[in-house]
Design an enzyme around this catalytic site. Sequence first.
Site, PDB file in Angstrom:
ATOM      1  N   ASP A  45      52.500   5.113  16.650  1.00 58.64           N
ATOM      2  CA  ASP A  45      52.356   4.520  15.674  1.00 58.64           C
ATOM      3  C   ASP A  45      51.656   5.495  14.441  1.00 58.64           C
ATOM      4  O   ASP A  45      50.003   4.630  14.197  1.00 58.64           O
ATOM      5  CB  ASP A  45      51.192   3.053  15.434  1.00 58.64           C
ATOM      6  CG  ASP A  45      50.393   2.788  17.015  1.00 58.64           C
ATOM      7  OD1 ASP A  45      50.316   4.511  17.326  1.00 58.64           O
ATOM      8  OD2 ASP A  45      50.036   2.247  17.206  1.00 58.64           O
ATOM      9  N   SER A  46      51.039   6.954  15.246  1.00 61.30           N
ATOM     10  CA  SER A  46      49.926   7.085  14.764  1.00 61.30           C
ATOM     11  C   SER A  46      51.042   7.960  13.560  1.00 61.30           C
ATOM     12  O   SER A  46      50.092   8.356  12.836  1.00 61.30           O
ATOM     13  CB  SER A  46      50.047   8.920  15.716  1.00 61.30           C
ATOM     14  OG  SER A  46      51.807   9.430  16.231  1.00 61.30           O
ATOM     15  N   ASP A  84      56.563   3.339  19.628  1.00 62.20           N
ATOM     16  CA  ASP A  84      55.420   2.766  20.093  1.00 62.20           C
ATOM     17  C   ASP A  84      55.715   1.316  18.863  1.00 62.20           C
ATOM     18  O   ASP A  84      56.085   1.344  18.447  1.00 62.20           O
ATOM     19  CB  ASP A  84      53.965   2.942  19.392  1.00 62.20           C
ATOM     20  CG  ASP A  84      52.624   4.090  20.432  1.00 62.20           C
ATOM     21  OD1 ASP A  84      52.894   3.606  20.787  1.00 62.20           O
ATOM     22  OD2 ASP A  84      52.270   4.886  19.606  1.00 62.20           O
ATOM     23  N   LYS A 114      56.002   2.282  23.811  1.00 64.63           N
ATOM     24  CA  LYS A 114      54.722   1.635  24.633  1.00 64.63           C
ATOM     25  C   LYS A 114      54.180   0.642  24.293  1.00 64.63           C
ATOM     26  O   LYS A 114      54.186   0.685  22.863  1.00 64.63           O
ATOM     27  CB  LYS A 114      54.246   3.565  24.430  1.00 64.63           C
ATOM     28  CG  LYS A 114      52.245   3.873  24.418  1.00 64.63           C
ATOM     29  CD  LYS A 114      52.218   4.601  24.593  1.00 64.63           C
ATOM     30  CE  LYS A 114      51.993   5.097  23.068  1.00 64.63           C
ATOM     31  NZ  LYS A 114      51.106   4.875  22.377  1.00 64.63           N
ATOM     32  N   GLU A 116      50.129  -0.791  24.339  1.00 63.73           N
ATOM     33  CA  GLU A 116      48.550  -0.028  24.745  1.00 63.73           C
ATOM     34  C   GLU A 116      47.788  -1.033  25.320  1.00 63.73           C
ATOM     35  O   GLU A 116      47.827  -2.571  24.850  1.00 63.73           O
ATOM     36  CB  GLU A 116      48.273  -0.093  23.016  1.00 63.73           C
ATOM     37  CG  GLU A 116      48.322   1.189  22.339  1.00 63.73           C
ATOM     38  CD  GLU A 116      47.180   1.583  21.772  1.00 63.73           C
ATOM     39  OE1 GLU A 116      46.514   0.984  21.264  1.00 63.73           O
ATOM     40  OE2 GLU A 116      47.587   2.347  21.128  1.00 63.73           O
ATOM     41  N   GLU A 183      44.347   8.585  27.384  1.00 60.54           N
ATOM     42  CA  GLU A 183      43.772   8.754  26.380  1.00 60.54           C
ATOM     43  C   GLU A 183      42.275   9.066  26.123  1.00 60.54           C
ATOM     44  O   GLU A 183      42.026   8.143  26.849  1.00 60.54           O
ATOM     45  CB  GLU A 183      44.765   8.059  25.282  1.00 60.54           C
ATOM     46  CG  GLU A 183      43.945   9.025  23.449  1.00 60.54           C
ATOM     47  CD  GLU A 183      44.209   8.489  22.963  1.00 60.54           C
ATOM     48  OE1 GLU A 183      45.860   7.748  22.480  1.00 60.54           O
ATOM     49  OE2 GLU A 183      44.029   8.806  21.216  1.00 60.54           O
TER      50      GLU A 183
END
Length: 283
Positions: A45-46, A84, A114, A116, A183
């Site tokens: 999602d970057s 993501d 993924k 978070e 991270e």
Amino acid sequence: MMKLTPADLTALKQQHQKITMITAYDAPSARLADAAGIDAILVGDSAAMTIFGHEQTTSITMEEMLMLARAARRGTSRALLVADMPFGSVQVSDADTVANAIRFVKDAGVDAVKIEGAGPMVRRIGAVIDAGIPVVGHIGLTPQSASQLGGYKAQGKTAAAAERLLDDAGTLERAGCVAIVLEAMPAPVAAAITRSLRIPTIGIGAGAECDGQVLVWHDVLGLTGGHVPKFVKQYAELGTEIVKAIERYVADVQSGRFPEARHTYAMPDEERELFARRDPSRK
Ligand code: KIV
């Protein structure tokens, strides 16, 4: 070419071979990463920043992520493709989260999603795993909750915070995650987490003892044009190369050096004659 599975990543950990992961958001980038022998491609999602120009990852939508994941799927042959789950797609309920994860598998063909966070997210993650979808966890600096974490700061810098990260990692493994992204945390903390788990850890700003590393495409290739985090190693200056190439193109068009005869299509002489006969200015 054999397609990699989550079990292959675990096997790499067992064989003490490092796992490589990079983000990619379209078919040509995924194809290039795959050709370079990368083990896993993350449609991160970057992309909110790298592709759509937002200030934070929370701005990207499910539809945007699905579009990028579909494109990356078309370019990926060997690597494990992970997408993501964007902010908003996992916050509402277990059922909504599972439905969104299914879209990533059915509409975009990803191999894993993924998600978070730990704590309250563990139940959500468990629901997705129960639906048969492999999940990669992500702890430490989790950009979707950066404001709650006090900004884009390294995590786990006190003994108590490090202990919590270790607990979170164990909880995610027990919930059934196939790997965990670590991270922005001190290297000794990531190393302790890595040793404590059977599943692989993939670090970004988490030191050399993680089972693998992940970096963002634009950071690796010098395409950001702005601030690059301390943990990034840049392997090319493509941004500068691209500007130089486009400057040459602009100059060629403006000066008439492009296009040349070899860039245009020919016409049979008799057809050209016929065409010019109707209007001599066409000669
Ligand atoms: O979105 C992303 O690119 C990520 C990586 C930084 C791990 O989550």
